[in-house]
Enzyme design. Structure first.
Site, PDB file in Angstrom:
ATOM      1  N   ASN A 131      46.333  82.778   4.867  1.00  0.00           N
ATOM      2  CA  ASN A 131      47.287  84.167   5.171  1.00  0.00           C
ATOM      3  C   ASN A 131      49.021  83.062   6.252  1.00  0.00           C
ATOM      4  O   ASN A 131      50.613  83.421   6.228  1.00  0.00           O
ATOM      5  CB  ASN A 131      47.987  85.051   5.344  1.00  0.00           C
ATOM      6  CG  ASN A 131      47.328  85.222   6.926  1.00  0.00           C
ATOM      7  OD1 ASN A 131      46.180  84.242   7.052  1.00  0.00           O
ATOM      8  ND2 ASN A 131      47.034  86.106   7.561  1.00  0.00           N
ATOM      9  N   GLU A 229      38.030  84.461  14.285  1.00  0.00           N
ATOM     10  CA  GLU A 229      39.469  85.223  14.634  1.00  0.00           C
ATOM     11  C   GLU A 229      39.118  85.700  13.047  1.00  0.00           C
ATOM     12  O   GLU A 229      39.432  85.560  12.148  1.00  0.00           O
ATOM     13  CB  GLU A 229      40.802  84.960  14.575  1.00  0.00           C
ATOM     14  CG  GLU A 229      41.454  83.741  15.937  1.00  0.00           C
ATOM     15  CD  GLU A 229      41.623  84.790  16.741  1.00  0.00           C
ATOM     16  OE1 GLU A 229      41.524  85.431  17.031  1.00  0.00           O
ATOM     17  OE2 GLU A 229      42.196  84.623  18.319  1.00  0.00           O
ATOM     18  N   CYS A 263      46.725  89.360   9.710  1.00  0.00           N
ATOM     19  CA  CYS A 263      45.343  90.733  10.374  1.00  0.00           C
ATOM     20  C   CYS A 263      45.583  91.046  11.725  1.00  0.00           C
ATOM     21  O   CYS A 263      45.048  92.536  11.594  1.00  0.00           O
ATOM     22  CB  CYS A 263      44.522  89.906  10.882  1.00  0.00           C
ATOM     23  SG  CYS A 263      45.232  88.079  12.008  1.00  0.00           S
ATOM     24  N   GLU A 432      42.786  82.638  21.100  1.00  0.00           N
ATOM     25  CA  GLU A 432      43.328  81.780  21.542  1.00  0.00           C
ATOM     26  C   GLU A 432      45.299  81.609  21.757  1.00  0.00           C
ATOM     27  O   GLU A 432      44.939  82.822  22.456  1.00  0.00           O
ATOM     28  CB  GLU A 432      43.364  81.617  19.507  1.00  0.00           C
ATOM     29  CG  GLU A 432      42.001  81.188  18.594  1.00  0.00           C
ATOM     30  CD  GLU A 432      42.340  80.754  17.202  1.00  0.00           C
ATOM     31  OE1 GLU A 432      42.968  81.926  16.481  1.00  0.00           O
ATOM     32  OE2 GLU A 432      42.937  79.410  16.772  1.00  0.00           O
TER      33      GLU A 432
END
Ligand code: ADP
Length: 459
Positions: A131, A229, A263, A432
């Site tokens: 993505n 993630e 997401c 992150e």
């Protein structure tokens, strides 16, 4: 060696054939990475910083090329793709400051000196989804390199082109050969090998919760470090005391950005019941106004879905009898187009509970603050969310109560490279970005140095 055709999702034309790396190819790259890492970690911190700044400068000189590749490979609108390439540069520049700042601690103890060192892990494997190919790769490789590691990077099967180019640009910028290796290939081959290879000391994985669970289970066999993630089903909570016009005008962009393949997409809009009808009246023109079309056009706000297979998955959430409130426009003809879609699904409906990862949003009314929080938290995910209210106390109460890693009040912003990003619950593990990211690519080593007692007045 196998190969794979990379398709332009806006035209369905084959862009390029990419050779896929096999297990032997991974093992060779890991061996080269391990060797490059030893030299890299021995460099003076200022030299590693300078090398990362050079990498950032070379990326900056190739923004247009990288953006054009992402438009063609992923169907991202050109403005978004340029932002993404610029973001890679910025992330590199930000973490270029880290080698000279990983200072450890000096801790007071009896009998000597106690210091900590932030030692690099060695070789880090980064597995990225399709993505946001460039940005998510940079979130892994930039802080990992800054902390003295080497990186092997596996892009997603459908979208390898910008990552492959970034790997070439790293070499052009003077990074040692093999320090950052980009290895296109299958998840079940290259990704799995990152998990099983003993010299890969950490895996950073971004993708579905199902695959992330598998990666974590595999990593457990070697107590391998992971950052995960994963998915999301985030809530956009609209209270009656907010700027309703603004909440409605921005809601489509909070979920349909990148065609909903995000997401962090706010894919459940929860609206206080007494303003629900007015909100829907305002939302309709906003959704119909989203410009869907040729990603190379500067007017375009939303491109196609990434692939035919993904188009079919997203379509399955909007069957003929779906409770469609209204839909926007999308081009007809070739390309994986999907019109922005608003559903009035019920709480138990699949469209309300599962991650769709496409331009489909569900809207549901709620009664009061407690009800909104309960609905927002009634999910296994916990990545992001938005809260719309002009009441500061409510904004803070709800921000603390929603179980998610990234919340925004009166906006839909989730990602800044200076702030930590990651999920609660099954949306992930670890964080992150932000100032602490390099530390997650180090082991803390504690060293105690005994200091001899004074042996005399003049000694
Ligand atoms: P999606 O279902 O959206 O494609 P995945 O989580 O399967 O998302 O894919 C994300 C990344 O993980 C991709 O680069 C993919 O190739 C990789 N991957 C898939 N399966 C595995 C696996 N078993 N081990 C490691 N990586 C994998």
């Amino acid at each position: 060696m196998t190969s794979c055709e990379v398709i332009n999702p806006a035209t369905e034309e084959v862009l390029r054939t990419v050779e896929f790396v096999d297990v032997e190819g991974v093992d060779d790259a890991v061996a080269r990475a391990a060797s490059a890492q030893r030299t890299w970690a021995r460099l003076a911190p200022a030299d590693r910083a300078a090398a990362l700044r050079s990498f950032a400068a070379v990326v900056d000189a190739h923004i247009d090329e990288l953006a054009a590749l992402e438009v063609a490979n992923s169907g991202h609108p050109i403005g978004n793709a340029e932002w993404e390439a610029g973001h890679v540069r910025d992330v590199l520049q930000y973490y270029a400051a880290a080698p000279e700042r990983l200072s450890g601690k000096q801790i007071p103890v009896a009998g000597g000196l106690d210091v900590t060192f932030n030692e690099p892990l060695g070789v880090v494997g980064v597995i990225t989804p399709w993505n946001f190919p460039m940005t998510i790769a940079a979130w892994g490789f930039a802080p990992a390199l800054a902390a003295g590691n080497a990186v092997v990077l596996k892009p997603a099967e459908w979208t390898p082109l910008t990552s492959v180019r970034l790997g070439e640009l790293a070499v052009e910028a003077g990074l040692p050969e093999g320090l950052l290796s980009v290895l296109p290939g299958r998840g079940s081959v290259v990704g799995e090998r990152f998990v099983t290879h003993p010299a890969v000391r950490k895996v950073v994985f971004t993708g579905s919760t199902a695959t992330g669970t598998r990666v974590m289970a595999g990593a457990a066999a070697q107590v391998k470090r992971v950052t995960l993630e994963l998915g999301g089903k985030s809530a956009n909570i609209v209270f009656d005391d907010c700027d309703l016009e603004k909440a409605a005008a921005t809601a489509p962009y909070g979920v349909f950005d990148n065609a909903g393949q995000d997401c962090c997409a706010r894919s459940r809009i929860l609206v206080q019941r007494n303003v629900y009808d007015r909100f829907m009246e305002l939302l309709e023109p906003a959704v119909k106004g989203v410009v869907v079309g040729d990603p190379a056009s500067r007017d375009t706000e939303m491109g196609p879905l990434v692939s035919k297979a993904h188009w079919e998955k997203v379509s399955s959430f909007v069957p003929d009898d779906a409770p469609v409130a209204f839909r926007g426009e999308a081009p007809a003809g070739r390309g994986y187009w999907f019109a922005p879609t608003v559903l009035t699904a019920q709480r138990a409906d699949r469209a309300f509970t599962e991650e769709i990862f496409g331009p489909v949003v569900t809207v549901l009314p709620f009664d009061d603050e407690a009800d909104a929080i309960a609905i927002a938290n009634d999910t296994a995910y916990g990545l992001s969310g938005s809260i719309w209210t002009d009441n500061l106390s409510r904004a803070l109460r709800v921000s603390r109560a929603v179980e998610a890693g990234n919340l925004s009040v009166n906006s839909h912003s989730s990602v800044r490279y200076t702030t930590p990003f990651g999920g609660f619950k099954q949306s992930g593990l670890g964080r992150e970005l932000g100032p602490d990211a390099p530390l997650s690519f180090t082991e803390t080593k504690n060293v105690f140095i005994a200091v001899a007692e004074s042996i005399g007045e003049n000694s």
